[in-house]
Design a protein around this motif. Structure first.
Motif, PDB file in Angstrom:
ATOM      1  N   PHE A 176      20.033 -88.313 -36.385  1.00 39.35           N
ATOM      2  CA  PHE A 176      21.052 -88.980 -35.593  1.00 39.35           C
ATOM      3  C   PHE A 176      21.926 -89.741 -36.574  1.00 39.35           C
ATOM      4  CE2 PHE A 176      23.167 -91.854 -32.778  1.00 39.35           C
ATOM      5  CZ  PHE A 176      23.276 -91.147 -31.588  1.00 39.35           C
ATOM      6  N   GLN A 178      24.576 -92.001 -38.600  1.00 38.31           N
ATOM      7  CA  GLN A 178      25.356 -93.227 -38.514  1.00 38.31           C
ATOM      8  C   GLN A 178      26.814 -92.791 -38.461  1.00 38.31           C
ATOM      9  OE1 GLN A 178      27.716 -94.996 -40.513  1.00 38.31           O
ATOM     10  NE2 GLN A 178      26.591 -96.579 -41.617  1.00 38.31           N
ATOM     11  N   PRO A 179      27.613 -93.377 -37.558  1.00 42.32           N
ATOM     12  CA  PRO A 179      28.955 -92.821 -37.328  1.00 42.32           C
ATOM     13  C   PRO A 179      29.860 -92.837 -38.560  1.00 42.32           C
ATOM     14  CG  PRO A 179      28.340 -94.300 -35.525  1.00 42.32           C
ATOM     15  CD  PRO A 179      27.278 -94.436 -36.583  1.00 42.32           C
ATOM     16  N   SER A 181      28.958 -93.399 -42.249  1.00 43.33           N
ATOM     17  CA  SER A 181      28.460 -92.761 -43.464  1.00 43.33           C
ATOM     18  C   SER A 181      27.881 -91.387 -43.193  1.00 43.33           C
ATOM     19  CB  SER A 181      27.358 -93.629 -44.081  1.00 43.33           C
ATOM     20  OG  SER A 181      26.202 -93.601 -43.254  1.00 43.33           O
ATOM     21  N   ARG A 182      27.462 -91.184 -41.971  1.00 41.02           N
ATOM     22  CA  ARG A 182      26.759 -89.957 -41.559  1.00 41.02           C
ATOM     23  C   ARG A 182      25.436 -89.778 -42.294  1.00 41.02           C
ATOM     24  NH1 ARG A 182      30.654 -85.809 -38.697  1.00 41.02           N
ATOM     25  NH2 ARG A 182      31.996 -87.317 -37.683  1.00 41.02           N
ATOM     26  N   PHE A 183      24.942 -90.829 -42.913  1.00 50.05           N
ATOM     27  CA  PHE A 183      23.535 -90.858 -43.274  1.00 50.05           C
ATOM     28  C   PHE A 183      22.747 -90.930 -41.965  1.00 50.05           C
ATOM     29  CE2 PHE A 183      22.738 -91.918 -47.883  1.00 50.05           C
ATOM     30  CZ  PHE A 183      24.024 -91.726 -48.320  1.00 50.05           C
ATOM     31  N   LEU A 249      15.741 -94.726 -30.553  1.00 57.83           N
ATOM     32  CA  LEU A 249      16.094 -93.440 -31.173  1.00 57.83           C
ATOM     33  C   LEU A 249      14.880 -92.777 -31.805  1.00 57.83           C
ATOM     34  CD1 LEU A 249      19.561 -93.831 -32.971  1.00 57.83           C
ATOM     35  CD2 LEU A 249      19.029 -92.592 -30.871  1.00 57.83           C
ATOM     36  N   VAL A 252      13.072 -91.140 -28.879  1.00 59.67           N
ATOM     37  CA  VAL A 252      13.827 -90.022 -28.308  1.00 59.67           C
ATOM     38  C   VAL A 252      13.885 -88.853 -29.295  1.00 59.67           C
ATOM     39  CG1 VAL A 252      16.116 -89.285 -27.532  1.00 59.67           C
ATOM     40  CG2 VAL A 252      15.188 -91.493 -26.780  1.00 59.67           C
ATOM     41  N   GLN A 253      14.143 -89.173 -30.556  1.00 58.37           N
ATOM     42  CA  GLN A 253      14.266 -88.105 -31.549  1.00 58.37           C
ATOM     43  C   GLN A 253      12.919 -87.422 -31.793  1.00 58.37           C
ATOM     44  OE1 GLN A 253      17.501 -87.683 -31.440  1.00 58.37           O
ATOM     45  NE2 GLN A 253      17.890 -87.700 -33.641  1.00 58.37           N
TER      46      GLN A 253
ATOM     47  N   GLU B 651      20.083 -91.072 -23.114  1.00 57.58           N
ATOM     48  CA  GLU B 651      18.938 -91.522 -23.920  1.00 57.58           C
ATOM     49  C   GLU B 651      19.348 -92.090 -25.275  1.00 57.58           C
ATOM     50  OE1 GLU B 651      14.908 -89.340 -22.675  1.00 57.58           O
ATOM     51  OE2 GLU B 651      16.204 -88.130 -23.960  1.00 57.58           O
ATOM     52  N   THR B 652      20.463 -91.587 -25.818  1.00 57.76           N
ATOM     53  CA  THR B 652      20.888 -92.060 -27.134  1.00 57.76           C
ATOM     54  C   THR B 652      22.203 -92.828 -27.098  1.00 57.76           C
ATOM     55  OG1 THR B 652      22.172 -90.071 -27.612  1.00 57.76           O
ATOM     56  CG2 THR B 652      19.839 -90.024 -28.211  1.00 57.76           C
ATOM     57  N   VAL B 692      35.109 -94.664 -32.596  1.00 59.73           N
ATOM     58  CA  VAL B 692      34.329 -95.005 -33.796  1.00 59.73           C
ATOM     59  C   VAL B 692      34.848 -96.147 -34.663  1.00 59.73           C
ATOM     60  CG1 VAL B 692      33.242 -92.739 -34.079  1.00 59.73           C
ATOM     61  CG2 VAL B 692      35.486 -93.151 -35.108  1.00 59.73           C
ATOM     62  N   PHE B 708      34.064 -96.886 -46.325  1.00 57.24           N
ATOM     63  CA  PHE B 708      33.826 -95.771 -45.410  1.00 57.24           C
ATOM     64  C   PHE B 708      32.340 -95.562 -45.124  1.00 57.24           C
ATOM     65  CE2 PHE B 708      38.075 -93.898 -46.900  1.00 57.24           C
ATOM     66  CZ  PHE B 708      38.742 -94.488 -45.837  1.00 57.24           C
ATOM     67  N   MET B 709      31.484 -96.275 -45.814  1.00 57.04           N
ATOM     68  CA  MET B 709      30.063 -96.222 -45.467  1.00 57.04           C
ATOM     69  C   MET B 709      29.817 -96.915 -44.127  1.00 57.04           C
ATOM     70  SD  MET B 709      28.412 -94.486 -47.696  1.00 57.04           S
ATOM     71  CE  MET B 709      26.666 -94.935 -47.626  1.00 57.04           C
ATOM     72  N   ASP B 710      30.665 -97.876 -43.790  1.00 57.78           N
ATOM     73  CA  ASP B 710      30.463 -98.610 -42.540  1.00 57.78           C
ATOM     74  C   ASP B 710      31.664 -98.578 -41.609  1.00 57.78           C
ATOM     75  OD1 ASP B 710      27.752 -99.772 -42.635  1.00 57.78           O
ATOM     76  OD2 ASP B 710      28.485-100.627 -44.499  1.00 57.78           O
ATOM     77  N   TYR B 711      32.835 -98.271 -42.152  1.00 51.29           N
ATOM     78  CA  TYR B 711      34.026 -98.141 -41.308  1.00 51.29           C
ATOM     79  C   TYR B 711      34.188 -96.660 -40.986  1.00 51.29           C
ATOM     80  CZ  TYR B 711      38.645 -98.768 -39.359  1.00 51.29           C
ATOM     81  OH  TYR B 711      39.720 -98.792 -38.492  1.00 51.29           O
ATOM     82  N   ALA B 712      33.959 -96.306 -39.742  1.00 50.91           N
ATOM     83  CA  ALA B 712      33.969 -94.890 -39.366  1.00 50.91           C
ATOM     84  C   ALA B 712      35.393 -94.429 -39.101  1.00 50.91           C
ATOM     85  CB  ALA B 712      33.112 -94.665 -38.130  1.00 50.91           C
ATOM     86  N   ARG B 715      36.902 -87.975 -37.373  1.00 48.82           N
ATOM     87  CA  ARG B 715      36.837 -86.699 -38.087  1.00 48.82           C
ATOM     88  C   ARG B 715      37.052 -85.562 -37.086  1.00 48.82           C
ATOM     89  NH1 ARG B 715      31.915 -87.324 -42.441  1.00 48.82           N
ATOM     90  NH2 ARG B 715      31.836 -89.586 -42.466  1.00 48.82           N
ATOM     91  N   PRO B 775      27.337 -95.351 -30.223  1.00 49.56           N
ATOM     92  CA  PRO B 775      26.198 -94.974 -29.387  1.00 49.56           C
ATOM     93  C   PRO B 775      25.275 -96.156 -29.085  1.00 49.56           C
ATOM     94  CG  PRO B 775      26.284 -93.654 -31.420  1.00 49.56           C
ATOM     95  CD  PRO B 775      27.512 -94.478 -31.383  1.00 49.56           C
TER      96      PRO B 775
END
Lengths: 262, 827
Positions: A176, A178-179, A181-183, A249, A252-253, B651-652, B692, B708-712, B715, B775
């Protein structure tokens, strides 16, 4: 970026001697190290580029699993027939790391040596009962290797030469993102072996990757995962989620992963 | 119409160089003997500078010179000026504290520049900056606006307050009366989240001084080089226009953040004279996060009064708008004249009153960002209208139709100072209703439910005001600049045409669309026309590009200049054809004597103008070049309707945008492909805000989302293929009949997405949610909500049906004449 010296050895012995020097830092794919250096947050005196070491290359089936060289790039794991045969979920995990540029450079060894709490690979190493082989000739069990945020059992100058993963009966990787970093905001690797399930969680804990015993027990007994209480205690609170959200999460995951295992 | 004229989807000619790496951006420019500056910036949000020691750093390798705020003060340099003055309701002028180029005495936000290190290389400048000893006494920071209005800490001590202004618009008594007679009052409290603009190209500036001629040149990433020349030359550095050239070459996106005059530009221009060498500065991304002006950041309480038939009677709005630590160039105008004036939306609400308090905080300055005030107005209005639909049990479509301004009511003066010239709101609503297959939504919702997903449909009907604006009007509203536009059309001797425009293209495609306009109007091939922009030495004057004004104002100036060329050409042609100029017409690229077969092609007239052997030289000067200034008569009012469909994983909390349809009215369209691209980009930006993007500060004023690690960023994989279409009512008051399209997507889309999410979540009892739809936030809202007694109404609203257009009586215009009306003498 500060000035540094650069060396690119072509064999492990030379690399080891270079790594013994004061201020030496191994450079694999550079996907974490290079941005850190560019921000002047790291100041290595000597970068030892280990991407040319033949000892760290290659993917091979071994008895009951697959051995992946520490220098193998994510894209190679993603596309490896051996990995896809032994643990398709592991190939899928590699294929979801970062973006194509990251996957073309980043390596398995670099990822687990860095042990970012949100990195994907540590969950697979832990869930697939991996053994980490090092340049000091040690074979370290996954449970002993990961020792908290950015901390591992590696000693100064010690390199990851390979990781041996056990082939599960079935497994699934549930990421799932992170919005920003997408880590992994929460990533759950669920694996089933003859002797039971293993559920490894990354991205969630203040102590790094971990196995969730209650979820494993519920899976082993065929219990309902929705009824498992996942404690938010010790989970990360940040801009992207509260400990409670991460706890949800995880459950759920894990539930979805168990249903999706192949 | 010639090939590649108005209405053709001509491919963007500038893309060849952009896509092949051949663009020429500011950082691509290097001047002989150039140095580099690095700005040491405050790590603290608020603090007093106890001491600064630059001795060790000054001796570091490669250092040319180090400057501090004291040097700026000693040189008598002005602070950065603000271009718009707001007058509070009580008649007092807004607080306008100084904005020094380098901090003097205090630092007021993380990123506030303290010391400028000039060195031979960028790395040497950074190395030396680490040797500067700065001792800052940390002060508690003003971050939350409500708290900042309560009292200390004060961002600017001398103000003894953090209030910039307390402004209002509209008839308060009439609005109170409307609420007193209301059958229902709907209220809402919402936040419009702060955003970081993040253009692809970070800001950059090069200052160069030529001692032999006493000439300054500034190369800079600007949307409006003439405005920078004016502001910086006149108010900061005291350099007259003829000694200052500002060049804004290829610029990689701005979204508003490159309108403003920034400290770094003033520094490199001034300091290059001090050290007698060019100085370059290029921001990196981390620096951009703490030094580019940011966007939005409103907190608003609003109430809507309705009668028993759900007709809107009145709207009452109370907004706090964050200015950040300093007033950026146009910041005060954004939450006032660009915001409250749009609160009528597409509706006949007869009484509106808005109060806006602008607040200083220890954060980066906030200013115009794609849409600038209009997204905030639209978000507020379309959220509260949706709320009204839910509370009345009407469909979102029906409640809007009941309140729409009808097309026969135009020109329509609103109770908030503007007069809409034309529109057809039912046309865009009906169109989007079909595009989005609203009738099929209940089936899609049921299908999603079977998969465990919550599906919702959201509507937004926006209006915006573009093409700012009559200069006399904006002057009356506090602008310290005019807002006309300028174009020169130079017909060269062999008939090729060089066009000089005061607007600036930084992604909009002007080099293509403007060439289409000229080619079309002159009847000459598109390839024969070149568009020149971005250099104060080449272009007579101009106000630049922002607020979707370039075609509506700049294009109008262009059309006017072309018409002047044609008029002069007629006189030349008349002479050549031995006819009266009154009898000459211009058609299809040729001058003709009406009613005869006499004809002279454009090229021959052009050549004659420059080789005037056979020429009316006594009455007419040689040459064929005309300049036109165009001052708009009104804003333009693009409008449209957007429908968004989402699915939420309960759920998420994950939100997926499944479908997005946009029906816009931009007036006449020059290049449909470019317009579609602008809408796509605007939608991505608006949906980015709603889904986002989130610029977050902690309570100490540290920027939490500082990379950009935290500011989305939005895309491509977050979005479905957008369905976009247009309806057209041509603007009534500019020569091209155009309205502007650059911001619409960013204005109209956020409420469509949030309304869709609320539609999906309302059966669970969720009545409110803020942007962005992270989310974790959606999940928390679900967890916090209990199925409520409002569920029945929510369910009704959750299944919007295509209700027939209500036969709304065109309201007798009870509105008082707007300010615009008064200026035009209309009642």
């Amino acid at each position: 970026m500060y000035n540094f010296e650069y060396a690119k050895p072509d064999n492990l012995e030379t690399a080891k001697s270079l790594m013994a020097r004061e201020g030496a830092q191994a450079l694999a794919g550079g996907q974490s190290l290079t941005p850190t250096m560019k921000q002047r947050l790291a100041q290595p005196e000597l970068l030892v580029d280990i991407t040319g070491l033949p000892e760290l290359k290659g993917v091979a089936r071994v008895d009951g699993g697959v051995r992946i060289g520490g220098g193998v790039r994510h894209v190679e794991v993603e596309r490896s027939a051996e990995v896809q045969a032994a643990a398709p979920a592991l190939a899928q995990l590699a294929g979801k790391i970062g973006d194509p540029q990251v996957r073309n450079r980043g390596t398995l060894g670099g990822s687990i040596a860095n042990n970012d709490p949100s990195a994907c690979y540590p969950a697979a190493v832990l869930a697939l009962d991996g053994v980490v082989s090092t340049s000091n000739g040690r074979d370290i069990a996954a449970a002993d290797f990961f020792q908290g945020l950015y901390e591992t059992a590696l000693e100064e100058g010690e390199l990851v030469t390979a990781v041996t993963f056990k082939a599960p009966m079935r497994a699934a990787w549930m990421k799932f993102p992170q919005p920003a970093s997408r880590f992994s905001l929460v990533g759950v690797f669920v694996a089933q072996f003859a002797d039971g399930h293993r559920v490894a969680v990354t991205g969630a804990s203040e102590s790094g990757v971990f196995r969730h015993g209650d979820l494993e027990a519920a899976l082993n007994t065929g219990g309902d995962l929705d009824s498992v209480a996942v404690s938010p205690s010790g989970l990360i609170a940040d801009l992207h989620g509260t400990p409670e959200y991460r706890a949800n999460l995880i459950r759920v995951q894990a539930k979805r992963g168990a249903a999706a295992m192949v | 119409m010639p090939k590649d004229g108005i209405g053709e989807s001509v491919k963007r000619r500038e893309d060849q160089r952009f896509l092949t790496g051949a663009g020429n951006y500011t950082d691509d420019i290097n001047r002989p003997n150039q140095t580099y500056v690095y700005f040491l910036r405050s790590p603290s949000a608020h603090g007093r500078i106890r001491s600064l020691d630059i001795a060790a750093a000054s001796a570091a390798p490669g250092v040319v010179k180090i400057f501090t705020g004291d040097d700026m003060a000693a040189a008598g340099l002005g602070g950065l000026p603000c271009g718009w003055e707001i007058t509070s309701t009580d008649g007092s002028k807004m607080a306008e504290p100084p904005h020094p180029i380098l901090a003097q005495g205090k630092v007021r936000h993380v990123g506030d520049p303290i010391v400028a290190v000039v060195a031979e290389t960028r790395e040497q400048a950074k190395d030396a900056a680490e040797m500067v000893a700065v001792d800052i006494e940390e002060l508690s920071a003003a971050v939350d606006m409500s708290a900042a209005l309560q009292g200390a800490p004060f961002v600017h001590d001398e103000l003894e307050s953090n209030l910039c202004y307390d402004w209002s618009l509209g008839d308060k008594d009439a609005t109170e009366a409307a609420f007193a007679g209301a059958a229902r009052v709907v209220s809402i409290e919402i936040v419009n989240n702060r955003l970081v603009a993040n253009p692809m190209e970070p800001r950059s500036a090069i200052g160069e001084y030529e001692a032999a001629t006493d000439q300054h040149t500034l190369y800079t990433t600007s949307q409006n080089p003439h405005v920078i020349r004016l502001l910086m030359g006149a108010f900061v550095l005291s350099i007259p226009e003829h000694k200052l050239r500002v060049v804004a070459p290829d610029v990689g996106g701005g979204f508003g953040s490159k309108i403003f005059h920034y400290a770094e530009e003033a520094f490199v221009t001034w300091a290059s004279k001090q050290i007698k060498r060019p100085i370059k500065w290029t921001s990196d991304r981390s620096e951009a996060f703490v030094s580019d002006a940011q966007g939005r950041d409103h907190v608003t309480k609003a109430e809507l009064a309705l009668d028993a038939d759900a007709k809107f009677l009145g709207l009452r709005v109370d907004t706090m708008a964050n200015m950040g630590a300093y007033l950026s160039t146009f910041a005060p105008a954004v939450p006032t004249w660009l915001y409250a004036t749009l609160l009528a939306g597409q509706y006949q609400t007869p009484a509106i009153h808005a109060r806006v308090r602008a607040v200083f905080t220890n954060t980066v300055a906030v200013d115009a960002y794609r849409g600038a005030g209009r997204p905030e107005a639209t978000y507020l209005l379309e959220r509260i209208v949706e709320q009204a639909a839910r509370e009345t049990g009407l469909s979102p479509f029906e409640i809007r139709r009941r309140n729409f301004i009808q097309k026969e009511q135009f020109p329509y003066p609103t109770p908030v100072a503007v007069e809409y010239d034309i529109g057809d709101y039912e046309a865009t609503l009906s169109k989007v209703e079909k595009m989005a297959d609203v009738a099929g939504f209940p089936a899609r919702k049921a299908e999603a439910a079977a998969r465990g997903k919550l599906r919702g449909l959201g509507l937004s009907c926006y209006i915006e005001a573009c093409g700012i604006a009559p200069s006399a009007l904006v002057g009356a509203l506090g602008a310290r600049a005019a807002l006309y536009e300028v174009a020169t059309v130079r017909v060269n001797p062999t008939g090729s045409i060089s066009v000089f425009t005061g607007t600036h293209s930084h992604g909009q495609g002007h080099e293509t669309t403007f060439a289409q306009v000229v080619a079309d109007r002159l009847g000459v091939p598109f390839e024969q026309v070149e568009i020149v922009h971005g250099d104060t030495d080449r272009i007579p004057f101009g106000m630049g590009t922002y607020g979707s004004r370039s075609l509506a104002v700049g294009g109008a100036a262009l059309a006017k200049a072309v018409d002047k060329v044609i008029e002069k050409g007629k006189k030349i042609a008349a002479h050549l054809m031995e006819a009266s100029a009154q009898d000459v017409v211009y058609e299809d690229g040729a001058f003709k004597v009406a009613g005869t077969d006499k004809s002279i092609p454009f090229g021959q007239v052009a050549l004659t103008a420059y080789v005037p052997h056979q020429y009316p030289i006594e009455e007419l000067e040689p040459g064929l070049e005309e300049t036109a200034f165009y001052d708009p008569k009104n804003f333009t009012y693009p409008a449209g309707s957007y429908v968004c469909e989402v699915e939420i994983d309960p759920e998420t909390g994950a939100v997926e945008i499944c479908n997005f349809c946009a029906a816009d009215d931009f007036g006449n369209i020059v290049n449909p492909m470019i317009v579609e691209g602008q809408v796509h980009g605007g939608l991505a930006q608006g949906l980015g805000q709603a889904l986002v993007e989130n610029c977050a500060y902690d309570e100490t004023g540290q920027l939490v989302s500082g990379s950009f690690m935290d500011y989305a960023m939005p895309r491509a994989d977050l979005f479905p293929t957008f369905k976009v279409d247009t309806e057209t009512t041509a603007c009534t008051h500019n020569p091209l009949g155009v309205k502007g399209c650059g911001e619409a997507g960013a204005i109209g889309s956020p409420p469509a997405l949030i309304n869709a999410a609320l539609d999906a979540l309302s059966p669970l009892g969720v009545k409110h949610i803020e942007m962005p739809l992270a989310p974790s936030r959606v999940w928390a809202a679900i967890a916090a909500a209990k199925p409520s007694e409002g569920a029945a109404a929510a369910t009704m609203a959750a299944t919007p049906t295509a209700a027939p257009t209500s036969a709304a009586e065109p309201a007798k215009s009870e509105s008082k004449p707007g300010l615009m009306g008064r200026i035009f003498g209309r009642s």
